[in-house]
Design a protein around this motif. Structure first.
Motif, PDB file in Angstrom:
ATOM      1  N   ASP A  60       5.356  22.525 -14.568  1.00 37.71           N
ATOM      2  CA  ASP A  60       5.600  21.174 -16.208  1.00 37.71           C
ATOM      3  C   ASP A  60       5.520  19.641 -15.737  1.00 37.71           C
ATOM      4  N   ASN A  61       4.769  19.559 -14.312  1.00 39.37           N
ATOM      5  CA  ASN A  61       4.656  18.173 -13.324  1.00 39.37           C
ATOM      6  C   ASN A  61       3.675  17.690 -12.859  1.00 39.37           C
ATOM      7  N   VAL A  62       3.325  16.543 -12.652  1.00 34.66           N
ATOM      8  CA  VAL A  62       2.551  16.109 -11.256  1.00 34.66           C
ATOM      9  C   VAL A  62       3.643  15.287 -10.802  1.00 34.66           C
ATOM     10  N   CYS A  63       4.053  14.760  -9.676  1.00 31.12           N
ATOM     11  CA  CYS A  63       3.814  14.216  -8.760  1.00 31.12           C
ATOM     12  C   CYS A  63       3.512  13.446  -8.027  1.00 31.12           C
ATOM     13  N   LEU A  64       3.905  12.312  -7.356  1.00 27.12           N
ATOM     14  CA  LEU A  64       2.885  11.443  -6.645  1.00 27.12           C
ATOM     15  C   LEU A  64       4.370  11.489  -5.790  1.00 27.12           C
ATOM     16  N   ALA A  65       4.192  11.592  -4.345  1.00 29.17           N
ATOM     17  CA  ALA A  65       5.513  11.859  -3.546  1.00 29.17           C
ATOM     18  C   ALA A  65       5.000  11.146  -1.968  1.00 29.17           C
ATOM     19  N   VAL A  66       6.113  10.235  -1.625  1.00 27.56           N
ATOM     20  CA  VAL A  66       5.846   9.678  -0.337  1.00 27.56           C
ATOM     21  C   VAL A  66       6.337   9.545   1.024  1.00 27.56           C
ATOM     22  N   GLU A  67       6.194   9.530   1.434  1.00 28.50           N
ATOM     23  CA  GLU A  67       7.124   9.892   2.981  1.00 28.50           C
ATOM     24  C   GLU A  67       7.754   9.186   3.680  1.00 28.50           C
ATOM     25  N   GLY A  68       9.104   9.109   3.673  1.00 22.03           N
ATOM     26  CA  GLY A  68      10.305   8.142   4.073  1.00 22.03           C
ATOM     27  C   GLY A  68      10.221   8.011   5.127  1.00 22.03           C
ATOM     28  N   MET A 115       1.035  -1.236   0.167  1.00 24.72           N
ATOM     29  CA  MET A 115       0.025   0.116   0.164  1.00 24.72           C
ATOM     30  C   MET A 115       0.964   1.073   0.072  1.00 24.72           C
ATOM     31  N   TYR A 116       0.581   2.375  -0.731  1.00 23.35           N
ATOM     32  CA  TYR A 116       1.642   3.304  -0.682  1.00 23.35           C
ATOM     33  C   TYR A 116       0.292   4.173  -0.551  1.00 23.35           C
ATOM     34  N   LYS A 117       0.559   5.631   0.772  1.00 24.68           N
ATOM     35  CA  LYS A 117       0.539   6.532   0.678  1.00 24.68           C
ATOM     36  C   LYS A 117       0.927   7.286  -0.049  1.00 24.68           C
ATOM     37  N   PHE A 118       0.275   8.937  -0.958  1.00 27.31           N
ATOM     38  CA  PHE A 118       0.826   9.421  -2.084  1.00 27.31           C
ATOM     39  C   PHE A 118       0.319  11.362  -1.344  1.00 27.31           C
ATOM     40  N   ALA A 119       0.668  12.177  -1.480  1.00 23.93           N
ATOM     41  CA  ALA A 119       0.751  12.936  -1.749  1.00 23.93           C
ATOM     42  C   ALA A 119       1.012  14.040  -3.496  1.00 23.93           C
ATOM     43  N   ILE A 120       0.515  14.265  -4.101  1.00 20.13           N
ATOM     44  CA  ILE A 120      -0.148  14.719  -5.093  1.00 20.13           C
ATOM     45  C   ILE A 120      -0.025  16.367  -5.300  1.00 20.13           C
ATOM     46  N   ILE A 121       1.464  16.580  -6.147  1.00 23.59           N
ATOM     47  CA  ILE A 121       1.959  18.516  -5.270  1.00 23.59           C
ATOM     48  C   ILE A 121       2.461  18.155  -7.432  1.00 23.59           C
ATOM     49  N   SER A 122       2.984  19.487  -7.227  1.00 25.35           N
ATOM     50  CA  SER A 122       4.038  19.525  -8.706  1.00 25.35           C
ATOM     51  C   SER A 122       5.221  20.240  -7.900  1.00 25.35           C
ATOM     52  N   TYR A 123       6.605  19.723  -8.534  1.00 34.01           N
ATOM     53  CA  TYR A 123       7.470  19.933  -7.971  1.00 34.01           C
ATOM     54  C   TYR A 123       8.084  21.340  -9.365  1.00 34.01           C
ATOM     55  N   PHE A 124       8.812  22.459  -8.790  1.00 30.89           N
ATOM     56  CA  PHE A 124       9.262  23.409  -9.209  1.00 30.89           C
ATOM     57  C   PHE A 124      11.297  22.907 -10.062  1.00 30.89           C
ATOM     58  N   ASN A 125      11.658  23.947 -10.831  1.00 36.45           N
ATOM     59  CA  ASN A 125      12.753  24.198 -11.173  1.00 36.45           C
ATOM     60  C   ASN A 125      13.309  24.571 -10.253  1.00 36.45           C
ATOM     61  N   ASP A 126      14.752  23.998 -10.056  1.00 36.79           N
ATOM     62  CA  ASP A 126      15.507  24.323  -9.924  1.00 36.79           C
ATOM     63  C   ASP A 126      16.097  25.609  -8.853  1.00 36.79           C
ATOM     64  N   GLU A 127      15.883  26.410  -9.954  1.00 34.05           N
ATOM     65  CA  GLU A 127      16.420  28.426  -9.192  1.00 34.05           C
ATOM     66  C   GLU A 127      14.935  28.117  -8.615  1.00 34.05           C
ATOM     67  N   VAL A 128      13.347  28.615  -8.842  1.00 29.36           N
ATOM     68  CA  VAL A 128      12.873  27.916  -7.640  1.00 29.36           C
ATOM     69  C   VAL A 128      13.186  27.701  -6.654  1.00 29.36           C
ATOM     70  N   THR A 129      12.639  26.311  -6.920  1.00 25.31           N
ATOM     71  CA  THR A 129      12.953  25.976  -5.387  1.00 25.31           C
ATOM     72  C   THR A 129      14.416  26.192  -4.675  1.00 25.31           C
ATOM     73  N   LYS A 130      15.186  27.044  -5.381  1.00 23.37           N
ATOM     74  CA  LYS A 130      16.306  27.151  -4.519  1.00 23.37           C
ATOM     75  C   LYS A 130      16.018  29.054  -3.653  1.00 23.37           C
TER      76      LYS A 130
END
Length: 191
Positions: free
Chosen positions: A167-175, A1-16
């Motif tokens: 430019d993306n939609v991501c599934l993220a999981v908690e470590g 079973m996976y518990k997903f967050a549904i998000i979009s990440y940004f490019n490196d410049e905006v992330t910084k």
């Protein structure tokens, strides 16, 4: 079973740039929630639980929908503040500091797809507030009332005026360490 967050990440410049704001606020307020738990992102849909046996079907539904979408642009300017976040029900701080997009392109249509088409098919373990309220969190989770006041004072009159490509939609999981990481990325067409 996976518990997903549904998000979009940004490019490196905006992330910084966003990470620098988070670090500055952390030093000022003592809050580390945003720094420790997440890479800067924007939430797209409610967090869902998906069984391993359902993954291929889940991916296919998302891919089929997203193939009609191109990358979109968020436009941001103001910092916003919330003192009644629903996460307080889980024992977290009710205080949140975030960047509020005033224009989020077609991201609302993508969020509606997840809310109306995907969410009814899979159990939600966290409901995205609806109607869609896109935001980029810069402090939350362990932000004290005093820290919240300091953040408001510090950010008074400041802006974060950007056009940010999504430019993306991501599934993220908690470590196991409590940090959320990308699990699967669905790219949006660049036109």
């Amino acid at each position: 079973m996976y518990k997903f967050a549904i998000i979009s990440y940004f490019n490196d410049e905006v992330t910084k740039e966003i990470r620098a704001i988070q670090e500055e606020l952390s030093g000022l307020t003592g809050s580390r929630g945003s720094l420790d738990a997440w890479t800067p992102h924007i939430t797209v849909g409610s967090a869902l639980t998906v069984e391993e046996s359902e993954l291929d079907e889940f991916y296919t539904k998302i891919e089929s929908f997203l193939e009609t979408f191109s990358a979109t642009t968020l436009r941001t300017k103001e910092f916003s503040f919330m003192d009644n976040w629903s996460g307080a029900k889980l024992g977290l701080s009710p205080y949140v500091v975030y960047i509020k997009p005033f224009d989020y392109g077609t991201l609302g249509e993508v969020a509606t797809f997840f809310e109306e088409t995907i969410k009814p098919l899979y159990p939600a373990w966290y409901d995205q507030p609806w109607p869609y309220n896109p935001h980029i969190t810069v402090a939350y989770k362990d932000l004290s009332e005093e820290g919240y006041g300091k953040a408001k004072e510090f950010l008074a009159g400041k802006t974060f005026e950007r056009e940010i490509v999504v430019d993306n939609v991501c599934l993220a999981v908690e470590g196991d360490d409590g940090a959320w990481r990308e699990f699967k990325r669905f790219s949006l067409r660049i036109t």
